[in-house]
Design a protein around this motif. Structure first.
Motif, PDB file in Angstrom:
ATOM      1  N   GLY A 180       0.979  -1.348   0.439  1.00  0.00           N
ATOM      2  CA  GLY A 180      -0.046  -0.433  -0.011  1.00  0.00           C
ATOM      3  C   GLY A 180       0.983   1.391  -0.208  1.00  0.00           C
ATOM      4  N   LYS A 181      -0.173   2.321  -0.508  1.00  0.00           N
ATOM      5  CA  LYS A 181       1.074   3.894  -0.260  1.00  0.00           C
ATOM      6  C   LYS A 181       0.812   4.623   0.589  1.00  0.00           C
ATOM      7  CE  LYS A 181       1.123   3.355  -5.242  1.00  0.00           C
ATOM      8  NZ  LYS A 181       0.765   4.389  -6.770  1.00  0.00           N
ATOM      9  N   PRO A 182       1.010   5.494   1.770  1.00  0.00           N
ATOM     10  CA  PRO A 182       0.933   6.155   2.304  1.00  0.00           C
ATOM     11  C   PRO A 182      -0.878   6.993   2.155  1.00  0.00           C
ATOM     12  CG  PRO A 182       3.135   6.149   2.457  1.00  0.00           C
ATOM     13  CD  PRO A 182       2.671   5.444   1.322  1.00  0.00           C
ATOM     14  N   GLU A 183       0.251   7.637   1.055  1.00  0.00           N
ATOM     15  CA  GLU A 183      -1.266   8.852   0.271  1.00  0.00           C
ATOM     16  C   GLU A 183      -2.645   7.744   0.647  1.00  0.00           C
ATOM     17  OE1 GLU A 183       1.646   7.554  -2.866  1.00  0.00           O
ATOM     18  OE2 GLU A 183       1.262   7.579  -1.346  1.00  0.00           O
ATOM     19  N   GLU A 184      -2.857   6.783   0.086  1.00  0.00           N
ATOM     20  CA  GLU A 184      -3.947   5.992   0.179  1.00  0.00           C
ATOM     21  C   GLU A 184      -4.613   6.311   1.664  1.00  0.00           C
ATOM     22  OE1 GLU A 184      -2.882   2.888  -3.425  1.00  0.00           O
ATOM     23  OE2 GLU A 184      -2.099   2.164  -2.128  1.00  0.00           O
ATOM     24  N   ILE A 185      -3.992   5.339   2.459  1.00  0.00           N
ATOM     25  CA  ILE A 185      -4.328   5.064   3.952  1.00  0.00           C
ATOM     26  C   ILE A 185      -5.091   7.402   4.125  1.00  0.00           C
ATOM     27  CG2 ILE A 185      -3.752   5.065   6.626  1.00  0.00           C
ATOM     28  CD1 ILE A 185      -3.660   2.653   3.872  1.00  0.00           C
ATOM     29  N   ALA A 186      -3.725   7.743   3.462  1.00  0.00           N
ATOM     30  CA  ALA A 186      -4.381   9.109   3.904  1.00  0.00           C
ATOM     31  C   ALA A 186      -5.924   9.678   3.629  1.00  0.00           C
ATOM     32  CB  ALA A 186      -3.594  10.443   3.311  1.00  0.00           C
ATOM     33  N   GLY A 187      -6.152   9.309   2.026  1.00  0.00           N
ATOM     34  CA  GLY A 187      -7.088   9.406   0.787  1.00  0.00           C
ATOM     35  C   GLY A 187      -7.940   9.001   2.236  1.00  0.00           C
ATOM     36  N   ALA A 188      -8.008   7.583   2.880  1.00  0.00           N
ATOM     37  CA  ALA A 188      -9.014   6.966   3.608  1.00  0.00           C
ATOM     38  C   ALA A 188      -9.856   7.566   4.823  1.00  0.00           C
ATOM     39  CB  ALA A 188      -8.946   5.817   3.825  1.00  0.00           C
ATOM     40  N   VAL A 189      -8.132   7.919   5.791  1.00  0.00           N
ATOM     41  CA  VAL A 189      -8.661   9.584   6.559  1.00  0.00           C
ATOM     42  C   VAL A 189      -9.278  10.428   6.162  1.00  0.00           C
ATOM     43  CG1 VAL A 189      -7.594  10.406   8.449  1.00  0.00           C
ATOM     44  CG2 VAL A 189      -6.849   8.321   7.653  1.00  0.00           C
ATOM     45  N   LEU A 190      -9.590  11.119   5.466  1.00  0.00           N
ATOM     46  CA  LEU A 190      -9.637  12.434   4.960  1.00  0.00           C
ATOM     47  C   LEU A 190     -10.999  11.949   4.136  1.00  0.00           C
ATOM     48  CD1 LEU A 190      -7.214  13.639   4.728  1.00  0.00           C
ATOM     49  CD2 LEU A 190      -7.604  14.658   2.682  1.00  0.00           C
ATOM     50  N   TYR A 191     -11.844  10.902   3.860  1.00  0.00           N
ATOM     51  CA  TYR A 191     -13.277  10.546   3.814  1.00  0.00           C
ATOM     52  C   TYR A 191     -13.986  10.076   5.286  1.00  0.00           C
ATOM     53  CZ  TYR A 191     -16.960   8.061   2.566  1.00  0.00           C
ATOM     54  OH  TYR A 191     -18.371   7.524   2.865  1.00  0.00           O
ATOM     55  N   LEU A 192     -13.519   9.714   5.585  1.00  0.00           N
ATOM     56  CA  LEU A 192     -13.544   9.475   7.406  1.00  0.00           C
ATOM     57  C   LEU A 192     -14.185  11.387   8.123  1.00  0.00           C
ATOM     58  CD1 LEU A 192     -11.707   5.930   8.167  1.00  0.00           C
ATOM     59  CD2 LEU A 192     -14.502   6.206   8.022  1.00  0.00           C
ATOM     60  N   CYS A 193     -13.533  11.504   7.911  1.00  0.00           N
ATOM     61  CA  CYS A 193     -13.293  13.051   7.945  1.00  0.00           C
ATOM     62  C   CYS A 193     -14.349  13.881   7.375  1.00  0.00           C
ATOM     63  CB  CYS A 193     -12.028  13.312   8.940  1.00  0.00           C
ATOM     64  SG  CYS A 193     -11.233  12.263  10.026  1.00  0.00           S
ATOM     65  N   SER A 194     -14.649  13.528   6.279  1.00  0.00           N
ATOM     66  CA  SER A 194     -15.683  14.605   5.858  1.00  0.00           C
ATOM     67  C   SER A 194     -16.681  14.050   5.989  1.00  0.00           C
ATOM     68  CB  SER A 194     -15.369  14.188   4.529  1.00  0.00           C
ATOM     69  OG  SER A 194     -15.635  12.593   3.881  1.00  0.00           O
ATOM     70  N   ASP A 195     -17.502  15.034   5.376  1.00  0.00           N
ATOM     71  CA  ASP A 195     -19.080  15.549   5.480  1.00  0.00           C
ATOM     72  C   ASP A 195     -19.422  14.197   5.080  1.00  0.00           C
ATOM     73  OD1 ASP A 195     -18.419  17.500   6.846  1.00  0.00           O
ATOM     74  OD2 ASP A 195     -19.129  18.793   5.110  1.00  0.00           O
ATOM     75  N   GLU A 196     -19.370  14.206   4.094  1.00  0.00           N
ATOM     76  CA  GLU A 196     -19.434  12.570   3.003  1.00  0.00           C
ATOM     77  C   GLU A 196     -19.984  11.029   3.990  1.00  0.00           C
ATOM     78  OE1 GLU A 196     -17.530  14.954   2.032  1.00  0.00           O
ATOM     79  OE2 GLU A 196     -17.836  15.436   0.148  1.00  0.00           O
ATOM     80  N   ALA A 197     -18.511  11.253   5.128  1.00  0.00           N
ATOM     81  CA  ALA A 197     -18.773  10.223   5.742  1.00  0.00           C
ATOM     82  C   ALA A 197     -19.589  10.368   7.215  1.00  0.00           C
ATOM     83  CB  ALA A 197     -17.863   9.896   6.138  1.00  0.00           C
ATOM     84  N   ALA A 198     -20.743  11.644   7.460  1.00  0.00           N
ATOM     85  CA  ALA A 198     -21.796  11.560   7.869  1.00  0.00           C
ATOM     86  C   ALA A 198     -22.059  10.704   8.966  1.00  0.00           C
ATOM     87  CB  ALA A 198     -22.776  12.904   7.805  1.00  0.00           C
TER      88      ALA A 198
END
Length: 253
Positions: free
Chosen positions: A219-237
């Motif tokens: 895996g790539k670190p930026e792939e984990i970062a993308g998941a973290v940002l999704y979980l923090c976003s309003d899209e994951a409310a």
């Protein structure tokens, strides 16, 4: 370019390298002010400089998550400077052991648990009251696929990551009606400096690690970062209490 976290504040622990660094950079790119926390001051300050050079906002604080006053100071920096904590990525952790359970030491057990479990607990303990007072927030904790099943020759590490998932799920339910969401990411083997150091001593580790993922790579670190940002976003409310595998299909086998 979208900057969906404009006027938001994020804390990232273990932010000087690897997954933490990639996530701190990603938060800043999306407009968040970032508290970069790590025990490595030189590398942490370099991450802050990289963010600032790109036009972002960040501050470094040296934080050892095994010291409660350090964690308290980290959260206080965010509230004193920016007035809030919208997102927290509790990512600081230490490397695994490489021995069967009966060969492990009590010192090793205590050290891994203090960083990986109590460190996450300390962070949430100080972050959640701030989020409650401001009306909500999102926390993401770093677990591991080792927290989702057996992990031979790293039983202590595995136990610590199972515990992180337990903390995550329990806190998610406790604060669900208060606007505080709590999730965990569960990476498999990620191509970080930490992994490369381990692979240098035994090149077979890299080949084995890539092979354990059905996608055939690390895996790539930026792939984990993308998941973290999704979980923090309003899209994951509507998402809380999740332990999300990020593993190239490893847990599907």
């Amino acid at each position: 370019m979208s900057r969906k976290f404009e006027n938001r504040v994020a804390i990232v622990t273990g932010a000087a390298a690897g997954i933490g660094k990639s996530t701190a950079l990603a938060f800043a790119e999306q407009g968040a002010a970032v508290i970069v926390a790590d025990i490595d001051s030189q590398a942490g300050e370099a991450v802050v400089e990289e963010i600032r050079q790109a036009g972002g906002v960040a501050q470094f604080i040296r934080c050892d998550v095994t010291i409660d006053s350090d964690v308290e100071a980290m959260v206080a920096l965010a509230t004193n400077e920016y007035g809030r904590v919208d997102f927290a990525f509790n990512n600081a952790g230490i490397e695994i052991e490489h021995s069967k359970l009966a060969d492990g030491s009590e010192n090793e057990f205590d050290r891994i648990m203090d960083v990986n479990v109590k460190g996450v607990w300390r962070c949430m303990k100080h972050q959640i009251p701030v989020m409650l007072a401001q009306g909500g927030g999102s926390i993401v904790n770093t677990a591991s696929i080792a927290g989702l099943g057996a992990a031979p020759k790293m039983s202590i590490y595995s136990a610590s990551k199972h515990a992180v998932i337990g903390l995550t799920k329990s806190a998610a339910v406790e604060y669900a009606k208060k606007g505080v969401r709590v999730n965990a990411v569960c990476p498999a083997v990620i191509d970080t400096d930490m992994f490369r150091r381990a692979a240098e001593s035994d090149p077979r580790k890299a080949e084995y690690a890539a092979g354990m993922h059905p996608v055939g790579r690390l895996g790539k670190p930026e792939e984990i970062a993308g998941a973290v940002l999704y979980l923090c976003s309003d899209e994951a409310a509507f998402t809380t209490g999740v332990a999300l595998p990020l593993d190239g299909g490893a847990t599907a086998v």
